[in-house]
Design a protein around this motif. Structure first.
Motif, PDB file in Angstrom:
ATOM      1  N   VAL A   1      62.079   8.371  26.833  1.00 28.97           N
ATOM      2  CA  VAL A   1      61.824   9.771  27.058  1.00 28.97           C
ATOM      3  C   VAL A   1      63.011  10.237  28.303  1.00 28.97           C
ATOM      4  O   VAL A   1      62.799  11.419  28.508  1.00 28.97           O
ATOM      5  CB  VAL A   1      60.679   9.763  28.003  1.00 28.97           C
ATOM      6  N   GLY A   2      63.900   9.449  28.584  1.00 32.27           N
ATOM      7  CA  GLY A   2      64.899  10.035  29.340  1.00 32.27           C
ATOM      8  C   GLY A   2      65.864   8.917  29.760  1.00 32.27           C
ATOM      9  O   GLY A   2      65.892   7.667  29.578  1.00 32.27           O
ATOM     10  N   GLU A   3      67.126   9.529  30.468  1.00 29.16           N
ATOM     11  CA  GLU A   3      68.167   8.435  30.708  1.00 29.16           C
ATOM     12  C   GLU A   3      68.485   8.881  32.095  1.00 29.16           C
ATOM     13  O   GLU A   3      68.548   9.851  32.475  1.00 29.16           O
ATOM     14  CB  GLU A   3      69.384   8.495  29.597  1.00 29.16           C
ATOM     15  N   ALA A   4      69.231   7.848  32.751  1.00 25.66           N
ATOM     16  CA  ALA A   4      69.611   8.034  34.165  1.00 25.66           C
ATOM     17  C   ALA A   4      70.856   7.281  34.633  1.00 25.66           C
ATOM     18  O   ALA A   4      70.883   6.176  34.057  1.00 25.66           O
ATOM     19  CB  ALA A   4      68.827   7.830  35.387  1.00 25.66           C
ATOM     20  N   GLY A   5      71.915   7.789  34.879  1.00 27.60           N
ATOM     21  CA  GLY A   5      73.057   6.945  35.309  1.00 27.60           C
ATOM     22  C   GLY A   5      73.012   6.389  36.756  1.00 27.60           C
ATOM     23  O   GLY A   5      74.053   5.273  37.040  1.00 27.60           O
ATOM     24  N   ASN A   6      72.178   6.412  37.564  1.00 24.62           N
ATOM     25  CA  ASN A   6      72.100   5.895  38.746  1.00 24.62           C
ATOM     26  C   ASN A   6      70.501   5.890  39.309  1.00 24.62           C
ATOM     27  O   ASN A   6      69.787   6.621  38.764  1.00 24.62           O
ATOM     28  CB  ASN A   6      73.089   6.485  39.768  1.00 24.62           C
TER      29      ASN A   6
END
Length: 221
Positions: free
Chosen positions: A30-35
């Motif tokens: 449902v989503g991605e994050a880099g930090n």
């Protein structure tokens, strides 16, 4: 359908997770994050079932992000994935409230099994890792782990089956493995685990493992 938020500083790593999860019938990304900071922001509106959390990231790392997410009291459960120094980083994440950890060199099926276990309320702590887990929490363990079972008023509140389940938790068994041992449905085991944690005053399975060892219900191997 298990909703997953992928948090990793490496775009190619996130892509690999996306391909795997999108090809699996019972998971969706449902989503991605880099930090960590970005993950914390996304958690509020995405409310994923499981967060795959990298540890070493710029800014807010995975451990601090896990601590803040758990402190927020949301429904999302954290599964830490790491290639680095399990004792130093992964166990720190467990202290912060993660539901488990896996190394990034595992196979796809092991990762999917871990995601399903965490989504079901289980903890991904394999029996082989229990000894290292106890080493990491050595300051909270008594020196003498041998001898007869110690008396503790909390044990009197447990039924015979709940005591058996506590011993199994101390041995590092998952809900599925406990179900197989005692020929129970996993839903029944989940209910037993919840009651055990409530009766002994443990926040999570890690605290239950420590108590089982301190009371000598489970012995070092």
């Amino acid at each position: 359908m298990i909703s997953v938020l992928v948090v990793d500083s490496q775009p190619l790593q996130r892509l690999g997770f996306r391909v795997l999860l999108e090809c699996t019938p019972d998971t969706e990304i449902v989503g991605e994050a880099g930090n960590g900071a970005e993950a914390i922001r996304q958690i509020t509106h995405l409310r994923p079932d499981v967060v795959l959390m990298d540890i070493r990231m710029p800014g807010v790392d995975g451990i601090e992000a896990t601590r803040r997410i758990v402190a927020g009291g949301g429904r999302s459960r954290i599964l830490v994935l790491t290639t680095f120094d399990v004792e130093r980083y992964a166990f720190a994440a467990l202290r912060a409230g993660a539901s488990g950890f896996l190394l990034k060199d595992i196979g796809p099926e092991e990762l999917l099994a871990g995601i399903r276990a965490v989504a079901a309320g289980d903890a991904v702590i394999a029996p082989a890792a229990t000894r290292r887990l106890l080493d990491a929490f050595a300051d909270r363990l008594d020196d003498d782990l041998c001898g007869p079972v110690r008396k503790d008023p909390r044990l009197s509140f447990l039924t015979h089956r709940e005591r058996e389940v506590l011993v199994a938790i101390g041995q590092g068994l998952t809900n599925g493995e406990i179900a197989q041992r005692f020929t129970l449905a996993e839903s029944t085991v989940k209910t037993h685990v919840g009651r055990v944690l409530a009766k002994i005053g443990a926040r999570d399975r890690i605290q239950a493992v420590i108590l089982a060892y301190n009371l000598r219900l489970t012995r070092p191997v």
